[in-house]
Design a protein around this motif. Structure first.
Motif, PDB file in Angstrom:
ATOM      1  N   ILE A 179      15.488  11.256   1.584  1.00  0.00           N
ATOM      2  CA  ILE A 179      14.712  10.113   2.071  1.00  0.00           C
ATOM      3  C   ILE A 179      13.863   9.532   0.945  1.00  0.00           C
ATOM      4  N   CYS A 180      13.205  10.413   0.180  1.00  0.00           N
ATOM      5  CA  CYS A 180      12.333   9.962  -0.916  1.00  0.00           C
ATOM      6  C   CYS A 180      13.106   9.197  -1.992  1.00  0.00           C
ATOM      7  N   ILE A 181      14.367   9.553  -2.203  1.00  0.00           N
ATOM      8  CA  ILE A 181      15.187   8.863  -3.199  1.00  0.00           C
ATOM      9  C   ILE A 181      15.830   7.610  -2.607  1.00  0.00           C
ATOM     10  N   SER A 182      16.357   7.725  -1.396  1.00  0.00           N
ATOM     11  CA  SER A 182      17.166   6.648  -0.808  1.00  0.00           C
ATOM     12  C   SER A 182      16.359   5.403  -0.459  1.00  0.00           C
ATOM     13  N   LEU A 183      15.179   5.565   0.122  1.00  0.00           N
ATOM     14  CA  LEU A 183      14.406   4.405   0.555  1.00  0.00           C
ATOM     15  C   LEU A 183      14.001   3.494  -0.612  1.00  0.00           C
ATOM     16  N   PRO A 184      13.456   4.046  -1.705  1.00  0.00           N
ATOM     17  CA  PRO A 184      13.160   3.166  -2.851  1.00  0.00           C
ATOM     18  C   PRO A 184      14.402   2.491  -3.426  1.00  0.00           C
ATOM     19  N   LEU A 185      15.520   3.208  -3.451  1.00  0.00           N
ATOM     20  CA  LEU A 185      16.765   2.616  -3.960  1.00  0.00           C
ATOM     21  C   LEU A 185      17.229   1.472  -3.066  1.00  0.00           C
ATOM     22  N   ALA A 186      17.072   1.639  -1.757  1.00  0.00           N
ATOM     23  CA  ALA A 186      17.442   0.570  -0.824  1.00  0.00           C
ATOM     24  C   ALA A 186      16.538  -0.646  -1.009  1.00  0.00           C
ATOM     25  N   PHE A 187      15.240  -0.407  -1.203  1.00  0.00           N
ATOM     26  CA  PHE A 187      14.305  -1.517  -1.436  1.00  0.00           C
ATOM     27  C   PHE A 187      14.653  -2.245  -2.733  1.00  0.00           C
ATOM     28  N   ALA A 188      14.990  -1.473  -3.778  1.00  0.00           N
ATOM     29  CA  ALA A 188      15.363  -2.080  -5.064  1.00  0.00           C
ATOM     30  C   ALA A 188      16.636  -2.911  -4.917  1.00  0.00           C
ATOM     31  N   SER A 189      17.578  -2.412  -4.129  1.00  0.00           N
ATOM     32  CA  SER A 189      18.842  -3.131  -3.909  1.00  0.00           C
ATOM     33  C   SER A 189      18.614  -4.455  -3.202  1.00  0.00           C
ATOM     34  N   LEU A 190      17.586  -4.498  -2.364  1.00  0.00           N
ATOM     35  CA  LEU A 190      17.295  -5.704  -1.598  1.00  0.00           C
ATOM     36  C   LEU A 190      16.855  -6.856  -2.499  1.00  0.00           C
TER      37      LEU A 190
ATOM     38  N   SER B 283      17.319  -6.972  -5.998  1.00  0.00           N
ATOM     39  CA  SER B 283      18.116  -7.143  -7.218  1.00  0.00           C
ATOM     40  C   SER B 283      19.584  -6.857  -6.913  1.00  0.00           C
ATOM     41  N   LYS B 284      20.399  -7.902  -6.968  1.00  0.00           N
ATOM     42  CA  LYS B 284      21.824  -7.725  -6.667  1.00  0.00           C
ATOM     43  C   LYS B 284      22.500  -6.813  -7.689  1.00  0.00           C
ATOM     44  N   ARG B 285      22.074  -6.914  -8.944  1.00  0.00           N
ATOM     45  CA  ARG B 285      22.687  -6.073  -9.986  1.00  0.00           C
ATOM     46  C   ARG B 285      22.390  -4.594  -9.737  1.00  0.00           C
ATOM     47  N   ILE B 286      21.116  -4.297  -9.456  1.00  0.00           N
ATOM     48  CA  ILE B 286      20.742  -2.908  -9.147  1.00  0.00           C
ATOM     49  C   ILE B 286      21.449  -2.441  -7.883  1.00  0.00           C
ATOM     50  N   GLY B 287      21.500  -3.313  -6.871  1.00  0.00           N
ATOM     51  CA  GLY B 287      22.164  -2.976  -5.617  1.00  0.00           C
ATOM     52  C   GLY B 287      23.637  -2.662  -5.811  1.00  0.00           C
ATOM     53  N   TYR B 288      24.291  -3.430  -6.672  1.00  0.00           N
ATOM     54  CA  TYR B 288      25.718  -3.209  -6.932  1.00  0.00           C
ATOM     55  C   TYR B 288      25.937  -1.828  -7.538  1.00  0.00           C
ATOM     56  N   VAL B 289      25.122  -1.479  -8.539  1.00  0.00           N
ATOM     57  CA  VAL B 289      25.263  -0.180  -9.212  1.00  0.00           C
ATOM     58  C   VAL B 289      24.977   0.963  -8.243  1.00  0.00           C
ATOM     59  N   ILE B 290      23.900   0.832  -7.473  1.00  0.00           N
ATOM     60  CA  ILE B 290      23.507   1.890  -6.535  1.00  0.00           C
ATOM     61  C   ILE B 290      24.579   2.102  -5.478  1.00  0.00           C
ATOM     62  N   MET B 291      25.086   1.014  -4.906  1.00  0.00           N
ATOM     63  CA  MET B 291      26.100   1.132  -3.852  1.00  0.00           C
ATOM     64  C   MET B 291      27.404   1.707  -4.393  1.00  0.00           C
ATOM     65  N   LYS B 292      27.780   1.316  -5.601  1.00  0.00           N
ATOM     66  CA  LYS B 292      29.009   1.843  -6.204  1.00  0.00           C
ATOM     67  C   LYS B 292      28.906   3.346  -6.414  1.00  0.00           C
ATOM     68  N   PHE B 293      27.748   3.786  -6.954  1.00  0.00           N
ATOM     69  CA  PHE B 293      27.554   5.219  -7.188  1.00  0.00           C
ATOM     70  C   PHE B 293      27.533   5.994  -5.877  1.00  0.00           C
ATOM     71  N   ALA B 294      26.805   5.468  -4.896  1.00  0.00           N
ATOM     72  CA  ALA B 294      26.703   6.149  -3.600  1.00  0.00           C
ATOM     73  C   ALA B 294      28.056   6.226  -2.908  1.00  0.00           C
ATOM     74  N   ASN B 295      28.823   5.137  -2.971  1.00  0.00           N
ATOM     75  CA  ASN B 295      30.153   5.130  -2.362  1.00  0.00           C
ATOM     76  C   ASN B 295      31.092   6.110  -3.065  1.00  0.00           C
ATOM     77  N   LEU B 296      30.966   6.195  -4.393  1.00  0.00           N
ATOM     78  CA  LEU B 296      31.797   7.125  -5.159  1.00  0.00           C
ATOM     79  C   LEU B 296      31.484   8.568  -4.783  1.00  0.00           C
ATOM     80  N   ALA B 297      30.183   8.888  -4.698  1.00  0.00           N
ATOM     81  CA  ALA B 297      29.777  10.249  -4.319  1.00  0.00           C
ATOM     82  C   ALA B 297      30.245  10.589  -2.913  1.00  0.00           C
ATOM     83  N   GLN B 298      30.232   9.585  -2.020  1.00  0.00           N
ATOM     84  CA  GLN B 298      30.648   9.803  -0.636  1.00  0.00           C
ATOM     85  C   GLN B 298      32.155   9.975  -0.526  1.00  0.00           C
ATOM     86  N   ALA B 299      32.902   9.329  -1.436  1.00  0.00           N
ATOM     87  CA  ALA B 299      34.371   9.376  -1.365  1.00  0.00           C
ATOM     88  C   ALA B 299      34.921  10.739  -1.767  1.00  0.00           C
ATOM     89  N   VAL B 300      34.186  11.471  -2.603  1.00  0.00           N
ATOM     90  CA  VAL B 300      34.646  12.780  -3.058  1.00  0.00           C
ATOM     91  C   VAL B 300      34.484  13.789  -1.921  1.00  0.00           C
TER      92      VAL B 300
END
Length: 203
Positions: free
Chosen positions: A26-37, A39-56
């Motif tokens: 929670i402490c990591i995810s909420l700030p990352l979600a706020f940052a993604s909101l 900054s599209k560039r930051i959001g793109y990187v965060i979502m790509k990494f999170a999706n990659l980790a979830q796919a494994v």
């Protein structure tokens, strides 16, 4: 014979790992979600990494952590964390970003700054999505914490693996039944919290 003390001890280890990982997630995810909101560039990187980790696959994540970090509680926490981030990040981002445009226009019209819009407009609208993400992540953490017993995290998974290796049904049940009960309790707790926070706003 598996004693009550043994079951309680493993359940305690399991809960410590679960709650610690959930809190860190929670402490990591909420700030990352706020940052993604904002900054599209930051959001793109965060979502790509999170999706990659979830796919494994979960077991593959657990196995990869061993040669990189080792075994024990903290490697297990990191392995679970990689899988738990996406539900919270994604749901929080969706909840924050899908606010009615007219509400945002109204907030802008009365002079609210970005922090005030986030606090009074976006967050109350995002509560259902945020709680859904946290609830899903908690149940996911509960299940993966069973697997991490394979790398020395202890907990209920240790009883289950010992039971499987020794064909001991009593140990298997001693590990699986508390794990199932924990999942049910988590679902009830987060559903109750969501109902307590959300309905007043929606009326």
């Amino acid at each position: 014979m598996v004693t009550i003390e043994t079951i309680l001890g493993h359940t305690g280890e399991h809960l410590v790992l679960l709650l610690t990982t959930l809190f860190v997630s929670i402490c990591i995810s909420l700030p990352l979600a706020f940052a993604s909101l904002y900054s599209k560039r930051i959001g793109y990187v965060i979502m790509k990494f999170a999706n990659l980790a979830q796919a494994v696959p979960s077991f593959a994540v657990v196995a990869i952590v061993v040669p990189l970090i080792g075994i024990g509680f903290y490697p297990a926490l990191i392995a679970i964390l990689l899988r738990a981030l996406l539900p919270i990040i994604k749901n929080t981002y969706i909840g924050l970003s899908t606010v009615d445009a007219s509400m945002l226009d109204y907030a802008d019209g009365i002079g609210l700054n970005q922090w005030q819009v986030l606090r009074y407009i976006r967050l109350p609208n995002a509560y259902p999505a945020i709680f859904a993400g946290i609830k899903f992540a908690s149940i996911l953490i509960n299940s993966i914490a069973i697997l991490t017993a394979y790398i020395g995290s202890g907990g209920l998974g240790e009883l289950i693996f010992e039971g499987l290796v020794g064909f001991n049904n009593e140990k298997i049940l001693a590990g699986t039944i508390p794990a199932i009960l924990i999942a049910l309790v988590l679902d009830v707790i987060f559903t109750a919290m969501e109902k307590k926070l959300v309905p007043d706003y929606r009326k």
